[in-house]
Design a protein around this motif. Structure first.
Motif, short mmCIF file in Angstrom:
data_model
loop_
_atom_site.label_atom_id
_atom_site.label_comp_id
_atom_site.label_asym_id
_atom_site.label_seq_id
_atom_site.Cartn_x
_atom_site.Cartn_y
_atom_site.Cartn_z
N THR A 123 4.80 45.25 51.14
CA THR A 123 5.02 45.70 49.77
C THR A 123 5.74 44.65 48.92
OG1 THR A 123 5.12 47.96 50.58
CG2 THR A 123 5.91 47.58 48.37
N HIS A 124 6.68 43.92 49.50
CA HIS A 124 7.44 42.95 48.71
C HIS A 124 6.59 41.79 48.22
CE1 HIS A 124 7.50 41.31 52.74
NE2 HIS A 124 7.85 40.15 52.24
N THR A 125 5.43 41.58 48.82
CA THR A 125 4.53 40.51 48.38
C THR A 125 3.40 41.05 47.52
OG1 THR A 125 3.14 40.70 50.36
CG2 THR A 125 5.01 39.18 50.47
N ALA A 139 7.89 37.20 44.26
CA ALA A 139 8.80 36.48 43.38
C ALA A 139 9.95 37.39 42.95
CB ALA A 139 8.06 35.96 42.16
N GLY A 140 11.15 36.84 43.01
CA GLY A 140 12.32 37.59 42.58
C GLY A 140 12.99 36.90 41.40
N SER A 141 13.66 37.70 40.59
CA SER A 141 14.44 37.14 39.49
C SER A 141 15.77 37.89 39.43
CB SER A 141 13.69 37.27 38.16
OG SER A 141 13.40 38.62 37.89
N ALA A 142 16.81 37.19 39.03
CA ALA A 142 18.15 37.78 38.97
C ALA A 142 18.12 39.03 38.11
CB ALA A 142 19.14 36.77 38.42
N TYR A 143 18.73 40.11 38.61
CA TYR A 143 18.76 41.35 37.84
C TYR A 143 20.11 42.06 37.91
CZ TYR A 143 17.50 45.86 35.90
OH TYR A 143 17.47 46.99 35.13
N PRO A 178 1.43 42.60 44.31
CA PRO A 178 1.55 42.61 42.85
C PRO A 178 1.54 44.02 42.26
CG PRO A 178 -0.65 41.98 43.47
CD PRO A 178 0.14 42.08 44.75
N THR A 179 1.32 45.05 43.09
CA THR A 179 1.31 46.43 42.60
C THR A 179 2.51 47.21 43.11
OG1 THR A 179 -0.10 47.20 44.41
CG2 THR A 179 -1.20 46.43 42.42
N ALA A 180 3.60 46.47 43.40
CA ALA A 180 4.88 47.08 43.78
C ALA A 180 5.99 46.38 43.00
CB ALA A 180 5.12 46.95 45.28
N TRP A 181 6.94 47.17 42.51
CA TRP A 181 8.04 46.66 41.71
C TRP A 181 9.33 47.16 42.35
CZ3 TRP A 181 3.56 48.92 40.19
CH2 TRP A 181 2.65 48.09 39.54
N ASN A 213 19.84 43.35 48.89
CA ASN A 213 20.64 42.28 49.51
C ASN A 213 20.90 41.12 48.57
OD1 ASN A 213 20.68 43.74 51.87
ND2 ASN A 213 19.12 42.54 52.88
N THR A 214 20.03 40.95 47.55
CA THR A 214 20.15 39.79 46.68
C THR A 214 20.39 40.14 45.21
OG1 THR A 214 17.78 39.68 46.19
CG2 THR A 214 18.57 38.49 48.15
N GLY A 215 20.16 41.40 44.84
CA GLY A 215 20.29 41.80 43.45
C GLY A 215 19.14 41.35 42.57
N GLN A 216 18.00 41.06 43.20
CA GLN A 216 16.85 40.59 42.44
C GLN A 216 15.83 41.69 42.18
OE1 GLN A 216 15.64 37.42 45.18
NE2 GLN A 216 16.09 35.97 43.55
N ALA A 217 15.19 41.61 41.02
CA ALA A 217 14.00 42.41 40.74
C ALA A 217 12.84 41.64 41.37
CB ALA A 217 13.81 42.56 39.24
N TYR A 218 12.00 42.31 42.13
CA TYR A 218 11.06 41.61 42.99
C TYR A 218 9.66 42.21 42.91
CZ TYR A 218 10.70 38.38 46.95
OH TYR A 218 10.42 37.31 47.76
N THR A 219 8.66 41.36 42.72
CA THR A 219 7.26 41.75 42.79
C THR A 219 6.41 40.52 43.09
OG1 THR A 219 5.48 42.97 41.68
CG2 THR A 219 6.76 41.47 40.32
N ASN A 220 5.31 40.75 43.78
CA ASN A 220 4.33 39.67 44.03
C ASN A 220 4.98 38.41 44.59
OD1 ASN A 220 1.72 38.71 44.07
ND2 ASN A 220 1.76 38.01 41.96
#
Length: 100
Positions: free
Chosen positions: A14-16, A35-39, A18-21, A26-33
């Protein structure tokens, strides 16, 4: 990781997908496809993670505090936007063991 996915999501990855958000606790990132970004912040033992999906926007909270200065009432600070269709809750658990 906690969040939402659509019916096409591959649950074993699911973490990889593109249809899961997701929110990676553990990292505080918003993650999809893949790729994670600080959130937001990271989650500790006994913390409570909240998820809000409103008007196609996805928000996450820790212990009642919306991450990224989000405000779901004002619809600002979301982790993801533009989500449509039927979405399902998803939770990915880490066993804490090394498969190697």
């Amino acid at each position: 990781m906690i969040g939402v996915c659509d019916g096409a999501a591959i649950l074993s990855g699911t973490h990889t997908d593109p249809t899961a958000w997701l929110y990676w606790c553990n990292t505080g990132q918003a993650y999809t496809n893949s790729a994670g970004s600080a959130y937001g912040g990271t989650v500790a033992t006994n913390d409570v993670v909240g998820v809000c999906l409103k008007s196609g926007k996805l928000y996450f909270s820790i212990n009642g505090n919306w991450q990224n200065s989000a405000d779901p009432v004002a619809e600002s600070g979301e982790a993801f936007s533009g989500l449509t269709g039927t979405l399902h809750p998803v939770l990915l658990l880490d066993s804490g063991t090394d498969a190697g």
